[in-house]
Design a protein around this motif. Structure first.
Motif, short mmCIF file in Angstrom:
data_model
loop_
_atom_site.label_atom_id
_atom_site.label_comp_id
_atom_site.label_asym_id
_atom_site.label_seq_id
_atom_site.Cartn_x
_atom_site.Cartn_y
_atom_site.Cartn_z
N ARG A 253 0.84 -1.19 0.00
CA ARG A 253 0.00 0.00 0.00
C ARG A 253 0.88 1.25 0.00
O ARG A 253 2.00 1.24 0.54
CB ARG A 253 -0.91 0.04 1.23
CG ARG A 253 -1.81 -1.16 1.41
CD ARG A 253 -2.80 -0.92 2.55
NE ARG A 253 -2.16 -0.35 3.73
CZ ARG A 253 -1.57 -1.07 4.69
NH1 ARG A 253 -1.54 -2.39 4.61
NH2 ARG A 253 -1.02 -0.47 5.73
N ALA A 254 0.34 2.33 -0.56
CA ALA A 254 1.08 3.58 -0.61
C ALA A 254 1.35 4.13 0.78
O ALA A 254 2.42 4.71 1.04
CB ALA A 254 0.31 4.60 -1.45
N ASP A 255 0.41 3.96 1.72
CA ASP A 255 0.61 4.54 3.05
C ASP A 255 1.78 3.89 3.78
O ASP A 255 2.40 4.51 4.66
CB ASP A 255 -0.68 4.43 3.88
CG ASP A 255 -1.07 3.00 4.18
OD1 ASP A 255 -1.42 2.27 3.23
OD2 ASP A 255 -1.05 2.60 5.36
N ASP A 258 4.68 5.90 2.62
CA ASP A 258 4.61 7.21 3.26
C ASP A 258 5.19 7.15 4.67
O ASP A 258 6.07 7.94 5.05
CB ASP A 258 3.15 7.67 3.29
CG ASP A 258 2.97 9.08 3.84
OD1 ASP A 258 3.38 9.31 4.99
OD2 ASP A 258 2.40 9.93 3.14
N TYR A 280 4.13 0.58 -5.13
CA TYR A 280 3.10 1.18 -4.29
C TYR A 280 3.72 1.92 -3.11
O TYR A 280 3.32 3.04 -2.76
CB TYR A 280 2.11 0.13 -3.81
CG TYR A 280 1.29 -0.50 -4.92
CD1 TYR A 280 0.89 0.24 -6.02
CD2 TYR A 280 0.91 -1.84 -4.87
CE1 TYR A 280 0.14 -0.33 -7.04
CE2 TYR A 280 0.16 -2.42 -5.88
CZ TYR A 280 -0.21 -1.66 -6.97
OH TYR A 280 -0.95 -2.22 -7.98
N LYS A 281 4.73 1.30 -2.47
CA LYS A 281 5.42 1.97 -1.38
C LYS A 281 6.20 3.18 -1.90
O LYS A 281 6.29 4.22 -1.24
CB LYS A 281 6.36 1.00 -0.65
CG LYS A 281 5.64 -0.12 0.10
CD LYS A 281 6.53 -0.80 1.12
CE LYS A 281 7.71 -1.53 0.53
NZ LYS A 281 7.36 -2.85 -0.02
N GLY A 284 3.92 6.10 -2.26
CA GLY A 284 3.70 6.69 -0.95
C GLY A 284 4.88 7.53 -0.50
O GLY A 284 4.71 8.60 0.10
N ASN A 287 4.78 10.86 -2.24
CA ASN A 287 3.80 11.74 -1.62
C ASN A 287 4.33 12.35 -0.33
O ASN A 287 4.14 13.54 -0.05
CB ASN A 287 2.50 10.98 -1.35
CG ASN A 287 1.80 10.54 -2.62
OD1 ASN A 287 1.99 11.12 -3.68
ND2 ASN A 287 0.98 9.51 -2.52
#
Length: 371
Positions: A253-255, A258, A280-281, A284, A287
């Motif tokens: 997941r991107a979060d 993050d 995906y990481k 994050g 971002n």
């Protein structure tokens, strides 16, 4: 041509019968190369569609096998062909979430399997084994087995071996069981990503991994970390565990990226580059960098892994690693269809990933990192 064609015999069948006759009388011996479909079409004064069907049906009946990029060859024991030939290949998994199969790791692999199956005139399907580990009720089916990370019952593998099922594993592998496997070389992938950053002058390179801890990683992330460490050691750079951020989670997941990026940036001596071990990481991390006022790649470089489609379109375009899983699928299917893979010996192959360089990585900046 050596045979008299019967008017009512379809031309593709006539070609097949002629090749079978040559095999029977010894004109064609095991592993002899056959003419290409173009050459057969010219020799029999017919179309390539007809010669292609003749070769495909000979493969399906077990008289011929194909090796991608090399051609068609006579089987080792065509006298027993037919009843022992693989006519369908299943990619068998256990309760995988359907949405996972939209990841390019799987979609590219499916395309590779499908292409080899199409060339050989056989069917390809996905098969969910479910909680009961039920394989298709066809002892001659080829099984490309996708095991899960944690809870797969390995005793099932042993029992399937005893049943002489035609199995090859992908993604995860079990060399001690002697089951053929094809995997992506994750160690080389981690090495390539790290070496790229080192070549740009980065010496403090953070890594964002997925797992319970640095000693509790699954097979693929553990190997990517080994590749990272190998690249560092070749440049005489000591391994610093402070530069490793391990994020817990079942899915990428991107979060996670993050959170991992922010932890790395809180260090008293933060990294100048970050290798996120999935795209995906990495997204994050991009971002988080923007939120912290850092420009990528001017202030910090970010490297991903997987080459998901969106990585080509985000800003800045993400440098990453393509796992070449289309080739993984091709090789898995080819090994299943190659008689040599069924001689009770370990057949293995490792697919080397490819570095994809875009805009998110650049030479190390001499400016101090903003905290």
């Amino acid at each position: 041509m050596d045979m008299d064609k019967l008017d009512k015999t379809p031309m593709y069948q006539y070609i097949m019968n002629d090749i079978k006759r040559k095999i029977a009388v010894g004109e064609l011996k095991p592993h002899d190369s056959l003419p290409t479909q173009i050459e057969l079409a010219k020799a029999y004064n017919t179309s390539e569609i007809t010669s292609r069907r003749a070769l495909s049906d000979l493969v399906q009946e077990g008289f011929v096998y194909r090796i991608r990029g090399k051609g068609s060859f006579v089987q080792e024991n065509p006298a027993s062909a037919g009843s022992q030939s693989i006519r369908v290949i299943y990619l068998a998994h256990r309760n995988y979430e359907v949405n996972l199969f939209n990841h390019p790791f799987f979609t590219d692999m499916f395309e590779g399997i499908k292409e080899v199956c199409k060339e050989n005139g056989i069917d390809f399907y996905l098969w969910d084994m479910g909680d009961d580990y039920e394989l298709p009720d066809d002892p001659q089916a080829g099984i490309i087995l996708l095991t899960s990370k944690d809870d797969f019952d390995l005793t099932r593998l042993t029992s399937w071996q005893e049943e002489n099922r035609h199995i090859i594993t992908v993604h995860f592998y079990y060399p001690h069981l002697g089951i053929p496997y094809v995997i992506v070389d994750n160690l080389t992938g981690g090495y390539l990503a790290t070496q790229h950053l080192l070549s740009l002058g980065h010496r403090r390179i953070g890594v964002i991994l997925t797992g319970g801890s640095i000693v509790d990683l699954n097979q693929e992330f553990s190997l990517r970390l080994q590749g990272y460490r190998l690249a560092l050691s070749q440049h005489q750079i000591p391994f610093d565990s402070d530069l490793i951020a391990v994020m817990n989670g079942n899915l990428e997941r991107a979060d996670m990226g993050d959170e991992g990026f922010r932890k790395l940036m809180e260090l008293s001596d933060p990294p100048t580059a970050v290798f996120a071990t999935s795209d995906y990481k990495a997204i994050g991390a991009l971002n988080a960098a923007r939120d912290l006022g850092l420009k990528v790649p001017d202030d910090i470089s970010i490297m991903g892994y997987d080459d998901v489609k969106i990585s080509e379109y985000i800003y800045p375009r993400l440098s990453t690693v393509n796992q070449n899983t289309r080739k993984l699928g091709e090789r898995a299917a080819e090994i299943l269809l190659d008689l040599k893979a069924n001689n009770n010996r370990l057949v293995k192959d490792e697919i080397v990933p490819t570095l994809i360089l875009r805009d998110s990585t650049a030479a190390v900046s001499l400016k101090p990192t903003v905290k």
